[in-house]
Scaffold this active site. Structure first.
Site, PDB file in Angstrom:
ATOM      1  N   HIS A   1       4.432 -12.586  -1.392  1.00  0.00           N
ATOM      2  CA  HIS A   1       3.142 -12.872  -0.752  1.00  0.00           C
ATOM      3  C   HIS A   1       2.579 -14.160  -1.327  1.00  0.00           C
ATOM      4  O   HIS A   1       3.044 -14.648  -2.351  1.00  0.00           O
ATOM      5  CB  HIS A   1       2.151 -11.728  -1.035  1.00  0.00           C
ATOM      6  CG  HIS A   1       2.332 -10.572  -0.111  1.00  0.00           C
ATOM      7  ND1 HIS A   1       1.332 -10.117   0.702  1.00  0.00           N
ATOM      8  CD2 HIS A   1       3.410  -9.794   0.135  1.00  0.00           C
ATOM      9  CE1 HIS A   1       1.784  -9.096   1.408  1.00  0.00           C
ATOM     10  NE2 HIS A   1       3.045  -8.869   1.088  1.00  0.00           N
TER      11      HIS A   1
ATOM     12  N   GLU B   1       3.479  -2.314  -1.766  1.00  0.00           N
ATOM     13  CA  GLU B   1       3.188  -3.353  -2.769  1.00  0.00           C
ATOM     14  C   GLU B   1       2.964  -2.698  -4.115  1.00  0.00           C
ATOM     15  O   GLU B   1       2.254  -1.711  -4.243  1.00  0.00           O
ATOM     16  CB  GLU B   1       1.950  -4.177  -2.377  1.00  0.00           C
ATOM     17  CG  GLU B   1       1.539  -5.148  -3.497  1.00  0.00           C
ATOM     18  CD  GLU B   1       0.675  -6.324  -3.044  1.00  0.00           C
ATOM     19  OE1 GLU B   1       0.738  -6.697  -1.859  1.00  0.00           O
ATOM     20  OE2 GLU B   1      -0.044  -6.870  -3.902  1.00  0.00           O
TER      21      GLU B   1
ATOM     22  N   SER C   1      -3.335  -9.486   9.914  1.00  0.00           N
ATOM     23  CA  SER C   1      -4.092  -8.745   8.905  1.00  0.00           C
ATOM     24  C   SER C   1      -5.153  -7.922   9.624  1.00  0.00           C
ATOM     25  O   SER C   1      -5.360  -8.053  10.830  1.00  0.00           O
ATOM     26  CB  SER C   1      -4.765  -9.733   7.949  1.00  0.00           C
ATOM     27  OG  SER C   1      -5.734 -10.479   8.671  1.00  0.00           O
TER      28      SER C   1
ATOM     29  N   THR D   1      -1.663 -19.905   4.535  1.00  0.00           N
ATOM     30  CA  THR D   1      -2.479 -21.069   4.181  1.00  0.00           C
ATOM     31  C   THR D   1      -1.937 -22.382   4.747  1.00  0.00           C
ATOM     32  O   THR D   1      -2.708 -23.211   5.239  1.00  0.00           O
ATOM     33  CB  THR D   1      -2.587 -21.162   2.640  1.00  0.00           C
ATOM     34  OG1 THR D   1      -3.247 -19.977   2.174  1.00  0.00           O
ATOM     35  CG2 THR D   1      -3.368 -22.377   2.199  1.00  0.00           C
TER      36      THR D   1
ATOM     37  N   HIS E   1      -3.226 -15.333  -3.130  1.00  0.00           N
ATOM     38  CA  HIS E   1      -3.554 -15.638  -1.742  1.00  0.00           C
ATOM     39  C   HIS E   1      -4.463 -16.861  -1.717  1.00  0.00           C
ATOM     40  O   HIS E   1      -5.132 -17.159  -2.695  1.00  0.00           O
ATOM     41  CB  HIS E   1      -4.288 -14.452  -1.111  1.00  0.00           C
ATOM     42  CG  HIS E   1      -3.414 -13.264  -0.865  1.00  0.00           C
ATOM     43  ND1 HIS E   1      -3.707 -12.010  -1.310  1.00  0.00           N
ATOM     44  CD2 HIS E   1      -2.237 -13.157  -0.200  1.00  0.00           C
ATOM     45  CE1 HIS E   1      -2.754 -11.175  -0.921  1.00  0.00           C
ATOM     46  NE2 HIS E   1      -1.849 -11.844  -0.254  1.00  0.00           N
TER      47      HIS E   1
ATOM     48  N   ASP F   1      -0.152  -6.738   8.308  1.00  0.00           N
ATOM     49  CA  ASP F   1      -0.236  -7.275   6.945  1.00  0.00           C
ATOM     50  C   ASP F   1      -1.348  -6.531   6.194  1.00  0.00           C
ATOM     51  O   ASP F   1      -2.429  -6.320   6.739  1.00  0.00           O
ATOM     52  CB  ASP F   1      -0.562  -8.783   7.055  1.00  0.00           C
ATOM     53  CG  ASP F   1      -0.421  -9.519   5.730  1.00  0.00           C
ATOM     54  OD1 ASP F   1       0.273  -9.010   4.826  1.00  0.00           O
ATOM     55  OD2 ASP F   1      -0.996 -10.619   5.629  1.00  0.00           O
ATOM     56  N   HIS F   2      -1.083  -6.136   4.960  1.00  0.00           N
ATOM     57  CA  HIS F   2      -2.083  -5.476   4.103  1.00  0.00           C
ATOM     58  C   HIS F   2      -2.873  -4.353   4.777  1.00  0.00           C
ATOM     59  O   HIS F   2      -4.102  -4.394   4.841  1.00  0.00           O
ATOM     60  CB  HIS F   2      -3.068  -6.503   3.527  1.00  0.00           C
ATOM     61  CG  HIS F   2      -2.447  -7.364   2.476  1.00  0.00           C
ATOM     62  ND1 HIS F   2      -2.207  -6.935   1.189  1.00  0.00           N
ATOM     63  CD2 HIS F   2      -1.981  -8.634   2.533  1.00  0.00           C
ATOM     64  CE1 HIS F   2      -1.620  -7.894   0.502  1.00  0.00           C
ATOM     65  NE2 HIS F   2      -1.459  -8.938   1.293  1.00  0.00           N
TER      66      HIS F   2
END
Ligand SMILES: [Zn+2]
Length: 342
Positions: free
Chosen positions: A220, A142, A50, A266, A186, A83-84
């Protein structure tokens, strides 16, 4: 083996009918844990960073750790993914650095927090697709927004993906992969009870897959938050409230309907934290970081190993030879000509 493009990796997953875990990294031990699990299970794999991770580690450190991984594990196809990405500039900097795939998350404005409108999303995503495909790099977009906040990213607001809009979005942007919002979040606190098919809005995935059979879908916020990992943290002084993630069997259901990339972050955080807390509690006199980082790495490896088997990617590492980014760029160029000709 050079880093493989995510497009090729997902095309192969589609042929083989399996999903591929995309694991977030920001340090050496995480990369080692993922690569060891990939070798044990002979799995292709996606490693993603990220913006927060790139800042934490310094992105040149991350990139060179990945180069080392490609060198040490030559038999494992591995894609390196941003990512993102919050803006075309972020995606460009990742491409310049050598990432083989980028996500342009135009569902949010470039502050990574404010939900953006559809036209903005199409515009920035299209811009990234043009820039990336020219260089053979894959693009994930997205549509819809997830709940929760990840590394400071997210509006905290859930907007499920509309299948009609998904078709228009893919046609207008040309993305390779699409992250869909089906009610996941998330972070660790995804659901207050075990989610079922309705809570998860799995029908959205089925509907989008029917209309866009050639677009790779991405889930996601798909950590499963296993109770035993949370319990271990709490047993050794942690304070994690009861919480539920996305059950592995629901992810497997998604894989049957076109989900090819599954983002997991996570679960690795929980696994390493539990192992470190346990190590601290058991030997309070120890102060060599290797004493607690080794079990942390082993715990992450175990989670990754298990996901690789559940997602079906295990055993597929040797199925194909990676294409170069140049070869991929030529393929995009040809496809572009075919599209404009038809
Ligand atoms: Zn995400």
């Amino acid at each position: 083996m050079p880093l493989v493009t995510m497009r090729q990796l997902l095309d192969e997953a589609s042929k083989g009918g399996y999903g591929v875990g995309a694991f977030n990294v920001n340090n050496l031990e995480q990369i080692q844990a993922i690569m060891e699990a990939a070798r044990e299970t002979q799995s292709p794999v996606i490693i993603q960073a990220s913006r927060g991770a790139r800042k934490y580690a310094n992105d040149r450190f991350l990139y060179h750790l990945m180069e080392a991984a490609a060198e040490i594990y030559p038999e494992i196809p591995v894609a390196l993914h941003q990512d993102h990405g919050n803006s075309p500039e972020t995606c460009k900097s990742a491409i310049d650095l050598g990432f083989t795939s980028v996500m342009m998350d135009g569902s949010l404005m470039d502050d990574g927090k404010t939900p953006a409108d559809f036209e903005y999303n199409v515009k920035v995503t299209r811009e990234v697709v043009e820039m990336a495909h020219e260089r053979g790099v894959t693009v994930e977009g997205e549509l819809g927004t997830l709940g929760g906040i990840e590394d400071g990213v997210g509006s905290g607001e859930v907007n499920l993906t509309d299948p009609d809009q998904a078709v228009e979005f893919v046609e207008r942007t040309g993305v390779d992969a699409l992250a869909v919002a089906i009610g996941t979040s998330h972070g660790a606190y995804k659901f207050t009870k075990e989610p079922d098919r309705e809570v998860l809005a799995m029908h959205i995935i089925e509907e989008i897959n029917k209309r866009l059979p050639n677009t790779h879908l991405v889930m996601h916020g798909s950590s499963s938050v296993p109770k035993e990992l949370v319990d271990l943290i709490n047993q050794y002084g942690g304070k994690i409230e009861p919480t539920w993630g996305v059950p592995v069997r629901e992810i497997q259901e998604g894989i049957k309907h076109g989900v090819r990339k599954i983002n997991v972050d996570t679960d690795l955080r929980l696994a390493s934290t539990g192992a470190i807390r346990k190590a601290f509690a058991e030997e309070p006199s120890e102060f060599d970081p290797r004493y607690y980082l080794k079990p942390a790495r082993a715990a992450m490896q175990e989670v990754v190993h298990s996901r690789m088997e559940s997602f079906g990617q295990a055993g597929h590492a040797g199925d194909y030879q990676p294409m170069t980014k140049e070869e991929m760029a030529t393929r995009y160029e040809k496809e572009g000509h075919e599209l404009t000709a038809s």
